[in-house]
Write a protein that holds these residues in place. Sequence first.
Motif, mmCIF file in Angstrom:
data_model
loop_
_atom_site.group_PDB
_atom_site.id
_atom_site.type_symbol
_atom_site.label_atom_id
_atom_site.label_comp_id
_atom_site.label_asym_id
_atom_site.label_seq_id
_atom_site.Cartn_x
_atom_site.Cartn_y
_atom_site.Cartn_z
ATOM 1 N N TYR A 84 43.275 35.534 41.342
ATOM 2 C CA TYR A 84 44.673 35.465 41.784
ATOM 3 C C TYR A 84 45.467 34.835 40.647
ATOM 4 O O TYR A 84 45.204 33.707 40.258
ATOM 5 C CB TYR A 84 44.809 34.595 43.031
ATOM 6 C CG TYR A 84 44.170 35.183 44.274
ATOM 7 C CD1 TYR A 84 42.801 35.080 44.491
ATOM 8 C CD2 TYR A 84 44.945 35.818 45.234
ATOM 9 C CE1 TYR A 84 42.215 35.607 45.639
ATOM 10 C CE2 TYR A 84 44.368 36.342 46.387
ATOM 11 C CZ TYR A 84 43.008 36.232 46.577
ATOM 12 O OH TYR A 84 42.431 36.747 47.709
ATOM 13 N N LEU A 144 47.114 36.315 49.416
ATOM 14 C CA LEU A 144 46.404 37.030 50.488
ATOM 15 C C LEU A 144 46.944 36.420 51.769
ATOM 16 O O LEU A 144 46.658 35.262 52.086
ATOM 17 C CB LEU A 144 44.890 36.815 50.340
ATOM 18 C CG LEU A 144 43.962 37.218 51.483
ATOM 19 C CD1 LEU A 144 44.165 38.665 51.882
ATOM 20 C CD2 LEU A 144 42.504 36.992 51.079
ATOM 21 N N HIS A 196 45.306 36.167 57.821
ATOM 22 C CA HIS A 196 44.342 37.095 58.430
ATOM 23 C C HIS A 196 43.186 36.274 58.978
ATOM 24 O O HIS A 196 43.080 35.072 58.695
ATOM 25 C CB HIS A 196 43.853 38.119 57.392
ATOM 26 C CG HIS A 196 43.047 37.504 56.288
ATOM 27 N ND1 HIS A 196 43.617 36.706 55.304
ATOM 28 C CD2 HIS A 196 41.725 37.518 56.014
ATOM 29 C CE1 HIS A 196 42.680 36.284 54.485
ATOM 30 N NE2 HIS A 196 41.504 36.743 54.892
ATOM 31 N N ASP A 226 39.723 37.496 58.988
ATOM 32 C CA ASP A 226 38.433 37.937 58.401
ATOM 33 C C ASP A 226 37.551 38.713 59.363
ATOM 34 O O ASP A 226 36.448 39.119 58.978
ATOM 35 C CB ASP A 226 37.591 36.742 57.882
ATOM 36 C CG ASP A 226 37.895 36.414 56.429
ATOM 37 O OD1 ASP A 226 38.862 36.966 55.892
ATOM 38 O OD2 ASP A 226 37.155 35.603 55.846
ATOM 39 N N ILE A 257 33.684 30.817 49.949
ATOM 40 C CA ILE A 257 34.420 30.990 48.697
ATOM 41 C C ILE A 257 33.974 29.891 47.739
ATOM 42 O O ILE A 257 33.987 28.715 48.106
ATOM 43 C CB ILE A 257 35.952 30.853 48.882
ATOM 44 C CG1 ILE A 257 36.451 31.694 50.068
ATOM 45 C CG2 ILE A 257 36.689 31.304 47.606
ATOM 46 C CD1 ILE A 257 36.770 30.906 51.290
ATOM 47 N N TYR A 275 34.944 28.297 44.198
ATOM 48 C CA TYR A 275 36.079 28.301 43.270
ATOM 49 C C TYR A 275 35.654 27.948 41.854
ATOM 50 O O TYR A 275 34.899 27.005 41.639
ATOM 51 C CB TYR A 275 37.149 27.310 43.740
ATOM 52 C CG TYR A 275 37.687 27.662 45.109
ATOM 53 C CD1 TYR A 275 38.547 28.747 45.280
ATOM 54 C CD2 TYR A 275 37.303 26.936 46.235
ATOM 55 C CE1 TYR A 275 39.037 29.092 46.536
ATOM 56 C CE2 TYR A 275 37.784 27.269 47.491
ATOM 57 C CZ TYR A 275 38.647 28.346 47.638
ATOM 58 O OH TYR A 275 39.112 28.682 48.882
ATOM 59 N N LEU A 308 44.046 27.412 50.030
ATOM 60 C CA LEU A 308 43.487 28.105 51.192
ATOM 61 C C LEU A 308 44.079 27.387 52.403
ATOM 62 O O LEU A 308 43.698 26.257 52.722
ATOM 63 C CB LEU A 308 41.951 28.019 51.187
ATOM 64 C CG LEU A 308 41.242 28.552 52.437
ATOM 65 C CD1 LEU A 308 41.569 30.015 52.717
ATOM 66 C CD2 LEU A 308 39.721 28.397 52.309
ATOM 67 N N HIS A 333 43.705 32.294 58.229
ATOM 68 C CA HIS A 333 43.861 31.589 56.960
ATOM 69 C C HIS A 333 44.613 32.484 55.975
ATOM 70 O O HIS A 333 44.760 33.683 56.219
ATOM 71 C CB HIS A 333 42.474 31.228 56.401
ATOM 72 C CG HIS A 333 41.591 32.414 56.199
ATOM 73 N ND1 HIS A 333 40.964 33.076 57.242
ATOM 74 C CD2 HIS A 333 41.232 33.090 55.072
ATOM 75 C CE1 HIS A 333 40.263 34.093 56.761
ATOM 76 N NE2 HIS A 333 40.413 34.125 55.451
ATOM 77 N N VAL A 344 45.551 32.818 51.441
ATOM 78 C CA VAL A 344 45.635 32.250 50.096
ATOM 79 C C VAL A 344 47.125 32.236 49.785
ATOM 80 O O VAL A 344 47.739 33.298 49.649
ATOM 81 C CB VAL A 344 44.873 33.101 49.058
ATOM 82 C CG1 VAL A 344 45.051 32.505 47.660
ATOM 83 C CG2 VAL A 344 43.410 33.223 49.417
ATOM 84 N N SER A 373 37.499 33.127 41.788
ATOM 85 C CA SER A 373 36.570 32.725 42.852
ATOM 86 C C SER A 373 35.549 33.810 43.106
ATOM 87 O O SER A 373 35.763 34.981 42.779
ATOM 88 C CB SER A 373 37.345 32.444 44.139
ATOM 89 O OG SER A 373 37.939 33.639 44.586
ATOM 90 N N SER A 405 33.541 35.206 46.406
ATOM 91 C CA SER A 405 33.585 35.025 47.861
ATOM 92 C C SER A 405 32.851 36.141 48.570
ATOM 93 O O SER A 405 32.528 37.177 47.975
ATOM 94 C CB SER A 405 35.030 34.952 48.326
ATOM 95 O OG SER A 405 35.688 36.154 48.000
ATOM 96 N N TRP A 437 30.632 37.046 52.616
ATOM 97 C CA TRP A 437 30.317 36.687 53.998
ATOM 98 C C TRP A 437 28.818 36.673 54.235
ATOM 99 O O TRP A 437 28.085 37.484 53.664
ATOM 100 C CB TRP A 437 30.967 37.689 54.970
ATOM 101 C CG TRP A 437 32.453 37.571 54.964
ATOM 102 C CD1 TRP A 437 33.212 36.762 55.740
ATOM 103 C CD2 TRP A 437 33.377 38.276 54.127
ATOM 104 N NE1 TRP A 437 34.549 36.895 55.443
ATOM 105 C CE2 TRP A 437 34.675 37.824 54.453
ATOM 106 C CE3 TRP A 437 33.253 39.240 53.112
ATOM 107 C CZ2 TRP A 437 35.827 38.306 53.814
ATOM 108 C CZ3 TRP A 437 34.384 39.716 52.490
ATOM 109 C CH2 TRP A 437 35.653 39.254 52.837
#
Length: 517
Positions: A146, A152, A155, A157, A167, A169, A182, A218, A220, A232, A234, A236
């Motif tokens: 970013y 971002l 949303h 997720d 995530i 960093y 965040l 959340h 960004v 970053s 990131s 799941w």
Amino acid sequence: MSGKKRHGGKGDNGGKKSKQLVRAELSEELGEKNGREELRRGWESGETVQCGTVVLDSVPFQHCVIRSFIKNEEFLDGLKDELLALNFHDKSNDLYKFQQSEDLKSRKEPHISALRKVLFEDFRQWLSEVTKVELETTVDISCAQYNYTDTLLCHDDELEGRRFAFILYLVPEWTEADGGALDLYSTDEKSQPGPIVKSLIPSWNTLVFFEVSPISFHQVSEVLSEEKCRLSVSGWFHGSSLERPPRSLDPVPVRTPHLPCDHEILYEWINPDYLSVDYQAQIQEEFEDTSEILLKDFLKEDKFNAVSAALKTESIEWELLGPPNRRCYKRAKSELPDVLKSCMELLKSEPFFLLLSNLTGLKLHFLAANNEDSDEEEGSSELNARAPAQGENGDHTAQEGSERVPVCYGELRHWEHGHYTMIHDYDPERQEFALDLLWFCGCEDWEAEYGGFTSYIAKEEDEELLTVNPENNCLALVYRDKETMRFVKHINHKSVQRDAILPNHKGFWDFAFVYNE
Ligand SMILES: O=C(O)CCC(=O)C(=O)O
Ligand SMILES: [Fe+2]
């Protein structure tokens, strides 16, 4: 052996030997049994727990911050170099603007491979122990950058299978003023996001994870630093998803039939060019071809100036609309200064419905349909309403036999830095045929790179069909079918430089109406 194929990244000398040398280890604290047990109890009870470099918290939803996540610092430098050498793609839509790497799932670079291994083996096990959630071995990981003005938006997720988001960093010294936090949103009783209640500032070698749930909203926040890159990794961890309650639909706006009014109103307000029958016919022809048209200098100059002046100088009450996963902009409350009230009335008036019929060929007025059967016959109104081609475009879902009355809904909106709308499944605008009208004011020196444009896309595909840029006194008409959705692009920090040199306003305004046949 496929040793011949080299996989790019700096520091990768291709040989098997070097690969084995590159190993990532979790910070020692994560290995400690006592700490793990304390964190497990904390996770279970929802209490805030700090255990060395690990902080667990359940407000506004369960999440955890782990500082000094990877033990060997020099590993991270190598990782960063490999990541920056990847191909990044610009990603931009209603929800985000940032750069994403190619999938990291099967990259062979030694540091990337080692990170994947430590995350999806050692750390996955740690996570399972602390949260008591069984996790699958699915590898779901990518890298994001970013830069200035990237974001971002809000949303949750949620996607089948995602159980925890993480995530890591890899950012330089970072402060709140750099943006890119965040942000975690609170939610209301209907699981709709409300205010941001916690902001996590990214920092080097810090890993954040949170449970993906119906309330894990959340964002960004926009990166405000012009130099720093928020890098970053990131992804799941997958497992069985939590149950998802049905979401609330947006309230359907009250749509009203035209307001009876004398035709004089058009001659008072509208540039006379657009009242010429021949010109209307030309416009209609073009509109029927392309389903969209921009009409410049739409209002008479004195009216445009009067509306502009009122917007810039009179006091208007605005309300900021949410929820943030759907929209963020200001709508004027109904008490308006006279000239703005008159402008709203114009757009709702009977003569205006007829004018729109003539410009578009849509059946927004009964006179416009009069000569439906005969192309030769000229219209009978003062404006010589021409027969609109009654295409296959009406959503005539009304009960059979009952004639549908054309209706409209409209609002006056103020657009500034940070505002946007998003496409979502619970929008009453979805799945309908409609004529969208946008008329702009206060757009002097507005640039497309600020955002704030309206983007029309084909549902399901991310294909952009049309972009409407805000332009002073320009009327945009767009016919939208059931497959078309629209959003207003996030207005970014570049717009602030323009705001700073304008004497009396920020951002711009539009009158936004929707008409249904
Ligand atoms: O980078 C972050 O802090 C969060 C990223 C995120 O929310 C996502 O990729 O879904
Ligand atoms: Fe996310």
